[in-house]
Design a protein around this motif. Structure first.
Motif, mmCIF file in Angstrom:
data_model
loop_
_atom_site.group_PDB
_atom_site.id
_atom_site.type_symbol
_atom_site.label_atom_id
_atom_site.label_comp_id
_atom_site.label_asym_id
_atom_site.label_seq_id
_atom_site.Cartn_x
_atom_site.Cartn_y
_atom_site.Cartn_z
ATOM 1 N N TYR A 47 3.947 1.469 -5.951
ATOM 2 C CA TYR A 47 2.836 1.895 -6.803
ATOM 3 C C TYR A 47 1.664 0.920 -6.740
ATOM 4 O O TYR A 47 1.015 0.632 -7.740
ATOM 5 N N GLN A 48 1.402 0.442 -5.530
ATOM 6 C CA GLN A 48 0.284 -0.488 -5.342
ATOM 7 C C GLN A 48 -1.047 0.150 -5.746
ATOM 8 O O GLN A 48 -1.899 -0.518 -6.349
ATOM 9 N N TYR A 49 -1.218 1.410 -5.404
ATOM 10 C CA TYR A 49 -2.485 2.063 -5.727
ATOM 11 C C TYR A 49 -2.695 2.129 -7.240
ATOM 12 O O TYR A 49 -3.749 1.749 -7.764
ATOM 13 N N GLU A 50 -1.686 2.617 -7.972
ATOM 14 C CA GLU A 50 -1.797 2.725 -9.431
ATOM 15 C C GLU A 50 -2.012 1.354 -10.075
ATOM 16 O O GLU A 50 -2.811 1.207 -11.006
ATOM 17 N N ILE A 51 -1.292 0.349 -9.580
ATOM 18 C CA ILE A 51 -1.438 -1.009 -10.128
ATOM 19 C C ILE A 51 -2.846 -1.537 -9.901
ATOM 20 O O ILE A 51 -3.475 -2.108 -10.802
ATOM 21 N N SER A 52 -3.364 -1.333 -8.688
ATOM 22 C CA SER A 52 -4.706 -1.838 -8.370
ATOM 23 C C SER A 52 -5.784 -1.088 -9.135
ATOM 24 O O SER A 52 -6.859 -1.619 -9.405
ATOM 25 N N VAL A 53 -5.513 0.171 -9.504
ATOM 26 C CA VAL A 53 -6.461 0.966 -10.291
ATOM 27 C C VAL A 53 -6.502 0.483 -11.740
ATOM 28 O O VAL A 53 -7.570 0.389 -12.358
ATOM 29 N N LEU A 54 -5.350 0.147 -12.284
ATOM 30 C CA LEU A 54 -5.247 -0.194 -13.711
ATOM 31 C C LEU A 54 -5.601 -1.646 -14.021
ATOM 32 O O LEU A 54 -6.096 -1.950 -15.110
ATOM 33 N N LEU A 55 -5.353 -2.559 -13.077
ATOM 34 C CA LEU A 55 -5.506 -3.985 -13.351
ATOM 35 C C LEU A 55 -6.721 -4.567 -12.634
ATOM 36 O O LEU A 55 -7.062 -4.144 -11.531
ATOM 37 N N ASN A 56 -7.353 -5.567 -13.283
ATOM 38 C CA ASN A 56 -8.411 -6.308 -12.594
ATOM 39 C C ASN A 56 -7.783 -7.452 -11.792
ATOM 40 O O ASN A 56 -6.562 -7.671 -11.834
ATOM 41 N N ASP A 57 -8.612 -8.201 -11.064
ATOM 42 C CA ASP A 57 -8.089 -9.253 -10.177
ATOM 43 C C ASP A 57 -7.279 -10.295 -10.937
ATOM 44 O O ASP A 57 -6.236 -10.754 -10.473
ATOM 45 N N SER A 58 -7.759 -10.682 -12.110
ATOM 46 C CA SER A 58 -7.069 -11.702 -12.900
ATOM 47 C C SER A 58 -5.704 -11.203 -13.364
ATOM 48 O O SER A 58 -4.714 -11.947 -13.341
ATOM 49 N N GLU A 59 -5.652 -9.937 -13.779
ATOM 50 C CA GLU A 59 -4.387 -9.358 -14.242
ATOM 51 C C GLU A 59 -3.409 -9.180 -13.088
ATOM 52 O O GLU A 59 -2.200 -9.357 -13.256
ATOM 53 N N ILE A 60 -3.914 -8.834 -11.913
ATOM 54 C CA ILE A 60 -3.065 -8.759 -10.715
ATOM 55 C C ILE A 60 -2.479 -10.134 -10.406
ATOM 56 O O ILE A 60 -1.286 -10.267 -10.089
ATOM 57 N N HIS A 61 -3.304 -11.158 -10.539
ATOM 58 C CA HIS A 61 -2.842 -12.523 -10.269
ATOM 59 C C HIS A 61 -1.734 -12.927 -11.242
ATOM 60 O O HIS A 61 -0.821 -13.691 -10.881
ATOM 61 N N ASP A 62 -1.785 -12.402 -12.493
ATOM 62 C CA ASP A 62 -0.753 -12.705 -13.488
ATOM 63 C C ASP A 62 0.632 -12.276 -13.014
ATOM 64 O O ASP A 62 1.635 -12.923 -13.344
ATOM 65 N N ILE A 63 0.698 -11.179 -12.265
ATOM 66 C CA ILE A 63 1.989 -10.707 -11.741
ATOM 67 C C ILE A 63 2.637 -11.790 -10.896
ATOM 68 O O ILE A 63 3.839 -12.080 -11.021
ATOM 69 N N PHE A 64 1.837 -12.429 -10.040
ATOM 70 C CA PHE A 64 2.381 -13.378 -9.073
ATOM 71 C C PHE A 64 2.552 -14.779 -9.658
ATOM 72 O O PHE A 64 3.313 -15.580 -9.138
ATOM 73 N N LEU A 65 1.859 -15.032 -10.769
ATOM 74 C CA LEU A 65 2.137 -16.263 -11.505
ATOM 75 C C LEU A 65 3.515 -16.177 -12.139
ATOM 76 O O LEU A 65 4.250 -17.172 -12.212
ATOM 77 N N MET A 66 3.878 -14.969 -12.601
ATOM 78 C CA MET A 66 5.179 -14.769 -13.229
ATOM 79 C C MET A 66 6.308 -14.753 -12.205
ATOM 80 O O MET A 66 7.425 -15.166 -12.501
ATOM 81 N N GLU A 67 6.006 -14.265 -10.989
ATOM 82 C CA GLU A 67 7.038 -14.202 -9.956
ATOM 83 C C GLU A 67 6.436 -14.586 -8.603
ATOM 84 O O GLU A 67 6.014 -13.724 -7.822
ATOM 85 N N PRO A 68 6.365 -15.896 -8.318
ATOM 86 C CA PRO A 68 5.704 -16.387 -7.086
ATOM 87 C C PRO A 68 6.282 -15.827 -5.800
ATOM 88 O O PRO A 68 5.578 -15.730 -4.802
ATOM 89 N N LYS A 69 7.544 -15.441 -5.770
ATOM 90 C CA LYS A 69 8.150 -14.950 -4.522
ATOM 91 C C LYS A 69 7.535 -13.628 -4.059
ATOM 92 O O LYS A 69 7.747 -13.187 -2.920
ATOM 93 N N LEU A 70 6.759 -12.981 -4.939
ATOM 94 C CA LEU A 70 6.100 -11.726 -4.579
ATOM 95 C C LEU A 70 4.672 -11.944 -4.088
ATOM 96 O O LEU A 70 3.930 -10.977 -3.883
ATOM 97 N N ASN A 71 4.291 -13.194 -3.882
ATOM 98 C CA ASN A 71 2.902 -13.537 -3.521
ATOM 99 C C ASN A 71 2.376 -12.764 -2.311
ATOM 100 O O ASN A 71 1.176 -12.501 -2.207
ATOM 101 N N LYS A 72 3.259 -12.393 -1.386
ATOM 102 C CA LYS A 72 2.816 -11.732 -0.157
ATOM 103 C C LYS A 72 2.134 -10.390 -0.409
ATOM 104 O O LYS A 72 1.434 -9.863 0.458
ATOM 105 N N TYR A 73 2.327 -9.819 -1.620
ATOM 106 C CA TYR A 73 1.725 -8.523 -1.921
ATOM 107 C C TYR A 73 0.362 -8.644 -2.616
ATOM 108 O O TYR A 73 -0.343 -7.648 -2.752
ATOM 109 N N GLU A 74 0.022 -9.845 -3.064
ATOM 110 C CA GLU A 74 -1.234 -10.008 -3.803
ATOM 111 C C GLU A 74 -2.443 -9.657 -2.946
ATOM 112 O O GLU A 74 -3.389 -8.994 -3.395
ATOM 113 N N LYS A 75 -2.410 -10.062 -1.696
ATOM 114 C CA LYS A 75 -3.531 -9.807 -0.786
ATOM 115 C C LYS A 75 -3.742 -8.304 -0.602
ATOM 116 O O LYS A 75 -4.889 -7.820 -0.596
ATOM 117 N N ASP A 76 -2.653 -7.548 -0.466
ATOM 118 C CA ASP A 76 -2.759 -6.100 -0.271
ATOM 119 C C ASP A 76 -3.367 -5.416 -1.496
ATOM 120 O O ASP A 76 -4.204 -4.513 -1.376
#
Length: 478
Positions: free
Chosen positions: A95-124
């Motif tokens: 659900y990358q599309y829905e997530i990117s639609v609902l969240l701003n850049d800072s909120e997207i970054h919060d996902i990867f602060l909580m779980e750094p092992k998922l960092n590879k998806y932040e760029k996408d």
């Protein structure tokens, strides 16, 4: 002899006052729909607040009330998405599309602060947002998608969609889970706790710290109050003249309501006569019939074992005085329906007493769901002092030997209370927790060895009488 009796205290939470046999108070999602989300669907109470408070200026003529309302649902949806995406790689990928639609850049970054092992998806995710910024057609498509998702989420939050099977979107089917009874299940503490905390400071001075955000807090506390008061008045309407404060609503105008919720409050009538209503609610002459509730059954058991058990105190996170019929020493940890705060004057007033209401802005002194529980007034410290004396003060002759917890789930947003419970257990005292789960997670909730806490596992489909009997059998089993 008196000193040989088991000295027992009770801690009651919202769960002990829910259900038809127990005053039918709202809790969980039902309570949030009527309080936190009230501004998105209940405009009548906002109109009443405007008529009551909107014609004057407050805080040295710097603030005028207007019914500003925050769309809590949009904020809440973001919280749920961030939590789900950080805990589910599958959800994040699909659900990358829905997530990117609902969240701003800072909120997207919060996902990867909580779980750094998922960092590879932040760029996408951020690439998708940047792509839409460059193409007007994609930007418009994303806006419509965001509006659609927010609309469907609001239908779930306000109860228009009540069953999991009614959810049509894959995104929401994965965001939520199905409960054992076919309902929509989610961790409310993850999404809700802390939602309004950042606005609390505006109570100090709305003009200086944010008039609109202050109004959101003001409206929220009144929504909490009206939600609780309505259920109290419905329960007591045959015992007094409270029925004139209730408006019976045709079913077609009040769909999806259950358990006698065919009423709404006459909000303006309540506001204009709130001191008189409060005096009646707290009058010694008012018949507080306990029916077949837990409180009634506890009183029966205490009378039955009067020679063996001494109830030395009752603490509650509930707001009305139903449980005060059990014991004179009743402690209200989250405020009471009779207390109101005047932020301009740094005062909390008890409207049940013969005191003239000041000409000022006031709101209910009750604490809703939040991670921050600020000390606002001495009224709080007095209650917590009583709680300390009941559980932890070794100089107190009436200190409890046993604490029974009923209807209180020991959630982390109540850690200001949980620290008392942790210390009580750490001192070697007996704690009995009423639960419907054999695997109740004592360790994570109280940060203690689960072996030192006794669980009283019951079937909540049983009657309060049967469940209460099990509790007392546990108490007497030294």
């Amino acid at each position: 002899m008196e000193n040989e009796k088991i000295k027992v205290a009770f801690l009651f939470g919202a769960g002990v006052e829910t259900g038809v046999a127990n005053f039918n108070m709202d809790s969980g999602m039902a309570y949030l729909q009527e309080s936190l989300f009230a501004g998105s669907h209940n405009f009548a109470y906002l109109d009443a607040l405007t008529k009551k408070f909107g014609h004057k200026e407050y805080f040295n003529n710097t603030y005028t009330y207007s019914k500003n309302k925050v769309d809590i649902c949009q904020i809440l949806l973001k919280n749920f998405v961030i939590q789900k995406a950080s805990h589910s790689e599958e959800f994040l990928i699909n659900y990358q599309y829905e997530i990117s639609v609902l969240l701003n850049d800072s909120e997207i970054h919060d996902i990867f602060l909580m779980e750094p092992k998922l960092n590879k998806y932040e760029k996408d995710l951020k690439a998708q947002k940047n792509f839409r910024k460059e193409k007007a057609s994609e930007k418009e498509k994303a806006l419509k998608k965001k509006q659609y998702l927010n609309s469907k989420f609001k239908d779930i939050m306000n109860g228009t969609i009540r069953k999991y099977s009614e959810i049509k979107e894959d995104f929401f089917q994965k965001l939520f889970t199905e409960s054992s009874k076919g309902g929509i299940d989610y961790d409310l503490n993850i999404g809700v706790a802390g939602l309004l905390d950042s606005y609390f400071h505006t109570i100090i001075n709305p003009n200086k710290y944010g008039a609109v955000k202050f109004t959101w807090i003001f409206n929220y506390y009144w929504a909490c109050y009206f939600t609780i008061l309505k259920k109290v008045l419905i329960y007591l309407k045959d015992e007094s003249d409270f029925e004139n404060l209730l408006i019976e609503t045709p079913y077609k105008e009040n769909p999806g309501k259950e358990n006698g919720d065919k009423y709404t409050l006459d909000y303006l009538k309540v506001l204009n006569s709130i001191d008189d209503i409060t005096k009646k609610l707290y009058s010694p002459e008012l018949n507080l019939s306990l029916g077949t509730s837990y409180y009634h059954c506890i009183k029966e058991e205490l009378n039955k074992y009067n020679d063996r058990i001494n109830c030395c105190g009752v603490a509650t996170t509930n707001y009305f005085r139903f449980c005060s019929t059990i014991c004179d020493n009743t402690i209200y940890l989250n405020g009471q329906l009779k207390q109101f705060e005047y932020p301009e004057f740094l005062e909390v007033c008890d409207f049940s007493e013969e005191l003239k209401i000041k000409e000022g802005l006031f709101f209910p002194f009750v604490f809703g769901q939040s991670l921050v529980k600020p000390i606002v007034n001495a009224a709080q410290t007095e209650e917590y002092s009583k709680f300390y004396k009941l559980l932890l003060d070794s100089d107190n002759e009436e200190i409890a030997d046993v604490l029974v917890i009923m209807g209180y789930n020991i959630n982390e947003d109540d850690n200001h209370i949980n620290t008392f419970l942790h210390d009580f257990v750490r001192r070697g005292k007996r704690m009995i927790i009423l639960t419907g789960k054999k695997d109740y997670d004592v360790k994570s909730k109280l940060k203690c060895d689960p072996k030192v806490v006794e669980l009283c596992v019951v079937n909540y489909n049983d009657t309060p009488e049967k469940i209460t009997r099990q509790v007392f059998e546990k108490i007497l089993k030294r």
